[in-house]
Design an enzyme around this catalytic site. Structure first.
Site, PDB file in Angstrom:
ATOM      1  N   GLY A 212       0.664  -1.370   0.254  1.00 55.05           N
ATOM      2  CA  GLY A 212       0.089   0.086   0.008  1.00 55.05           C
ATOM      3  C   GLY A 212       0.535   1.586   0.267  1.00 55.05           C
ATOM      4  O   GLY A 212       1.707   1.334  -1.070  1.00 55.05           O
ATOM      5  N   SER A 213       0.456   2.170   0.919  1.00 58.42           N
ATOM      6  CA  SER A 213       0.822   3.697   0.490  1.00 58.42           C
ATOM      7  C   SER A 213       2.338   3.724   1.369  1.00 58.42           C
ATOM      8  O   SER A 213       2.931   4.833   1.076  1.00 58.42           O
ATOM      9  CB  SER A 213      -0.035   4.944   1.149  1.00 58.42           C
ATOM     10  OG  SER A 213      -0.747   5.189   0.678  1.00 58.42           O
ATOM     11  N   THR A 214       2.804   2.570   1.884  1.00 57.02           N
ATOM     12  CA  THR A 214       4.170   2.472   2.278  1.00 57.02           C
ATOM     13  C   THR A 214       5.385   2.456   1.502  1.00 57.02           C
ATOM     14  O   THR A 214       6.046   3.376   1.291  1.00 57.02           O
ATOM     15  CB  THR A 214       4.578   1.831   3.283  1.00 57.02           C
ATOM     16  OG1 THR A 214       4.148   0.051   2.609  1.00 57.02           O
ATOM     17  CG2 THR A 214       3.565   1.314   4.058  1.00 57.02           C
ATOM     18  N   PHE A 215       4.917   2.218   0.370  1.00 60.38           N
ATOM     19  CA  PHE A 215       5.679   1.935  -1.034  1.00 60.38           C
ATOM     20  C   PHE A 215       5.608   4.026  -1.050  1.00 60.38           C
ATOM     21  O   PHE A 215       7.120   3.863  -2.439  1.00 60.38           O
ATOM     22  CB  PHE A 215       5.165   1.318  -2.219  1.00 60.38           C
ATOM     23  CG  PHE A 215       5.919   0.964  -2.815  1.00 60.38           C
ATOM     24  CD1 PHE A 215       6.976  -0.084  -3.304  1.00 60.38           C
ATOM     25  CD2 PHE A 215       5.936   1.509  -4.238  1.00 60.38           C
ATOM     26  CE1 PHE A 215       8.159  -0.001  -3.955  1.00 60.38           C
ATOM     27  CE2 PHE A 215       7.229   1.049  -5.452  1.00 60.38           C
ATOM     28  CZ  PHE A 215       8.004   0.117  -5.583  1.00 60.38           C
ATOM     29  N   LYS A 216       4.861   4.444  -1.642  1.00 62.57           N
ATOM     30  CA  LYS A 216       5.071   5.918  -1.362  1.00 62.57           C
ATOM     31  C   LYS A 216       6.735   6.435  -1.225  1.00 62.57           C
ATOM     32  O   LYS A 216       7.172   7.086  -1.715  1.00 62.57           O
ATOM     33  CB  LYS A 216       4.174   6.564  -0.941  1.00 62.57           C
ATOM     34  CG  LYS A 216       2.592   6.123  -1.861  1.00 62.57           C
ATOM     35  CD  LYS A 216       1.522   6.970  -0.687  1.00 62.57           C
ATOM     36  CE  LYS A 216      -0.178   6.015  -1.525  1.00 62.57           C
ATOM     37  NZ  LYS A 216      -0.694   7.085  -0.971  1.00 62.57           N
TER      38      LYS A 216
END
Length: 482
Positions: A212-216
């Site tokens: 999810g958004s941790t990959f941002k």
């Protein structure tokens, strides 16, 4: 001597020579392979003929052995706080083999490793006193993670950014390895192997899921390193909502009122703006995003800590729309909690990634080292400038954004939340993620953490990285900084 007797004598001599040759071959060349064969009962008898060596945490063994009765296997493995440390130790079972550190160092722990033998022992095959495996685990951090995860299905990892030492590794639901250590534990084994929650799976290392958004954080690092944007405070070119390239699919943000249109990286991380990072990934292209992901450790099929972790994946062969989705940690991107802890660790360590490891040394019965693992064996992932900017933006997430539940009084804390879709058309309960770092400005202690909640039993509307995963990370970080 007549011809018939002479021919018979030669033939018998050849048979004797053939038998001698075969016996020599078996003894000299095939002996070790036969001795090590898992189907050789004598190997198992030898393995449990004496108390096993121990796996040590903070100077104290978390394993042991006890005498058995009514079997030719004289000792069986025991565990102290088995459920707490199962993701570290694995199990050593007389019936079902060994996993994790128990499996990797089985020869050291049962005294059959060649490094424990003298030259004479190697000839006589005498079994030596077992050795010891010394881990890097901090029991306070381990306990904090285990207690905070509680009854959820999930995992957590804590790493010292400067050294790469793994301070905690927990996977829940856990299991007690003592219950499957013997030869008559079939019911317990069946219960574990048929449990739909898969307690034997080490979710921290061996179950990659969409991050999810941790990959941002990875996409932001790629954009800064590439020069697509000069700093985390430079306005991006990001329409809101954003239509995926070549499609009519509109990508919206979780918070419709968030200021995500053309937001800076700092603001986009603070509000977790999907439009910004999807557009950013598409603008960079899959090759540049993949290159950055691989620098952090993605697509590494040989990551040993020393237990081998499953590869976290950044895919290839995508179109632009699919590439855009990878920018928010979706499509076919997967990661383990270890991998996301490595991302935060590199950012915390000024752009240097220290090789993660959970064993500091392996010693023989006299305490002499058989092997050691160097702390701080590091590789530069991003520049010091990029790491500093990302730390600053991650602090904004915790101070003012979606990660406020990770804040610790008196400590510098930065983080990133994530909520990853699960199931066809996001039909199942999402995964909740949080990755972070914390530093104590007084003592200099620091830690990087990643937490993944696969299923908490909470209603879908209550699933968020800040609500479920960040509190676990906060307790782990606080324990590490004590």
């Amino acid at each position: 001597m007549n011809k018939t007797i002479r021919r018979t004598s030669v033939f018998v001599l050849l048979l004797v020579l053939a038998l001698l040759g075969r016996a020599t071959w078996v003894q000299a060349y095939e002996g070790k392979a036969l001795a090590d064969d898992s189907k050789n009962r004598r190997k198992t008898i030898a393995q449990y003929a004496q108390p096993l060596g121990n796996i040590v945490v903070a100077g104290s063994p978390v394993t042991g052995s006890k005498k058995t009765e009514g079997t030719d296997l004289e000792y069986r493995r025991t565990y102290t706080d088995g459920e707490l440390y199962a993701a570290v130790t694995g199990y050593s079972s007389q019936a079902y083999g060994a996993t994790q550190l128990e499996g990797i160092y089985s020869g050291v722990l049962d005294g059959t490793d060649d490094r424990l033998k003298t030259p004479l022992d190697a000839v006589t095959r005498k079994q030596q006193q077992p050795g010891t495996v010394v881990t890097t685990i901090d029991p306070d951090v381990q306990k904090a993670a285990y207690r905070a995860l509680g009854d959820t299905k999930g995992a957590a990892v804590a790493v010292d950014p400067a050294t790469g030492r793994i301070l905690a590794m927990v996977s829940t639901p856990s299991y007690d390895p003592s219950k499957i250590a013997g030869t008559s534990d079939g019911d317990a084994w069946k219960a574990l192997t048929t449990d739909e929650d898969k307690p034997l799976v080490n979710r921290a290392l061996r179950q990659p899921l969409p991050p999810g958004s941790t990959f941002k954080l990875v996409v932001a690092a790629a954009a800064l390193e590439d020069g697509l944007y000069g700093s985390v405070d430079t306005a991006t070119k990001s329409p809101d909502p954003y239509t995926l390239p070549g499609t009519r699919t509109v990508l919206r943000n979780e918070n419709a009122s968030a200021p995500c249109e053309n937001a800076t990286i700092r603001t986009a991380l603070r509000y977790s703006c999907n439009n910004v990072f999807a557009k950013m990934a598409a603008d960079l292209g899959q090759d540049k995003v993949r290159a950055m992901a691989e620098r952090f450790g993605f697509n590494d099929a040989e990551l040993d800590v020393p237990v081998r972790a499953y590869a976290s994946v950044y895919p290839s062969g995508m179109d632009k729309a699919q590439t855009a989705l990878t920018g928010i940690g979706q499509f076919d991107v997967t990661a383990t909690p270890l991998q996301m802890a490595m991302v935060s660790a590199a950012i915390a360590n000024d752009g240097l990634l220290a090789a993660p490891h959970m064993v500091s040394e392996v010693v023989d019965s006299d305490g002499d080292a058989l092997s050691t693992f160097d702390d701080g064996d590091s590789e530069r992932i991003v520049s010091s400038s990029t790491a500093g900017q990302l730390r600053s933006a991650m602090r904004t997430v915790v101070d003012e954004g979606t990660g406020t539940n990770a804040a610790i009084d008196g400590a510098e804390v930065g983080g990133k939340t994530g909520t990853a879709q699960h199931g066809e058309n996001n039909s199942k309960t999402p995964y909740a993620w949080f990755t972070s770092y914390a530093k104590d400005p007084t003592t200099g202690k620091q830690v990087a953490v990643a937490v993944m909640i696969e299923d908490s039993g909470a209603a879908r509307s209550e699933v968020s990285g800040n609500g479920l995963a960040a509190p676990v990370a906060r307790k782990m970080m606080a324990a590490a900084l004590k």
